[in-house]
Design a protein around this motif. Structure first.
Motif, PDB file in Angstrom:
ATOM      1  N   VAL A 212       0.820  -1.216   0.000  1.00  0.00           N
ATOM      2  CA  VAL A 212       0.000   0.000   0.000  1.00  0.00           C
ATOM      3  C   VAL A 212       0.854   1.266   0.000  1.00  0.00           C
ATOM      4  O   VAL A 212       0.511   2.255  -0.662  1.00  0.00           O
ATOM      5  N   PHE A 213       1.966   1.271   0.692  1.00  0.00           N
ATOM      6  CA  PHE A 213       2.774   2.476   0.758  1.00  0.00           C
ATOM      7  C   PHE A 213       3.702   2.647  -0.445  1.00  0.00           C
ATOM      8  O   PHE A 213       4.453   3.627  -0.514  1.00  0.00           O
TER       9      PHE A 213
ATOM     10  N   LEU B 292       2.094   2.776  -3.379  1.00  0.00           N
ATOM     11  CA  LEU B 292       1.184   3.489  -4.277  1.00  0.00           C
ATOM     12  C   LEU B 292       1.613   4.949  -4.361  1.00  0.00           C
ATOM     13  O   LEU B 292       1.999   5.541  -3.351  1.00  0.00           O
TER      14      LEU B 292
ATOM     15  N   ASP C 186       0.800   8.957  -4.649  1.00  0.00           N
ATOM     16  CA  ASP C 186      -0.193   9.696  -3.865  1.00  0.00           C
ATOM     17  C   ASP C 186      -1.569   9.715  -4.522  1.00  0.00           C
ATOM     18  O   ASP C 186      -2.590   9.582  -3.845  1.00  0.00           O
TER      19      ASP C 186
ATOM     20  N   TYR D 297      -3.122   6.224  -4.178  1.00  0.00           N
ATOM     21  CA  TYR D 297      -3.409   5.984  -2.753  1.00  0.00           C
ATOM     22  C   TYR D 297      -4.681   6.723  -2.323  1.00  0.00           C
ATOM     23  O   TYR D 297      -5.587   6.112  -1.761  1.00  0.00           O
TER      24      TYR D 297
END
Length: 129
Positions: free
Chosen positions: A49-50, A52, A54, A57
């Motif tokens: 997930v991190f 992605l 901005d 996300y």
């Protein structure tokens, strides 16, 4: 090798679709921990997930936010819980969980529903948009 979620996006594996747009897909978890347990994914396969960017996300979480009211209307509950764990499938996904207690968020338990029951639940959620 493509993740199982990429295979769903590519229509190689069926799913009980809740909602979709150009970038995101929401569908019922086939191994749910609560009735209506929904997975929200980016169509682009990214593992963590991190990782992605901005835009993706924030878009993913805004898309999930758009699903929650229909899910709560279809599956009456106190809250729609949100969980991002990321260990079982190497493709970013958000769990939307109808919750009435903390015990409902137990990922160690799995419920079993028939394909017909899942199809009925998905249709019920879609009808609440």
């Amino acid at each position: 090798m493509a993740s199982i979620f990429s295979k769903i996006v590519n229509l190689e594996i069926p799913c009980h679709k809740i909602a979709e747009n150009d970038n995101f897909l929401a569908f019922l978890d086939v191994f749910p921990i609560a009735p209506g347990h929904t997975l929200v994914i980016p169509k682009k396969e990214i593992d963590y997930v991190f990782d992605l960017d901005d835009e993706l996300y924030t878009g993913l979480f805004l898309f999930a936010k758009s699903i929650a009211p229909a899910l709560q209307k279809a599956i009456p509950c106190l809250r729609i819980g949100v969980s991002v764990i990321g260990l079982e499938v190497p493709h970013v996904h958000i769990h939307l969980l109808p919750l009435n207690s903390m015990a409902d968020a137990d990922f160690g338990k799995k419920l079993k529903f028939s394909q017909e029951e899942l199809a009925e639940t998905a249709a019920k959620i879609r009808s609440c948009f």
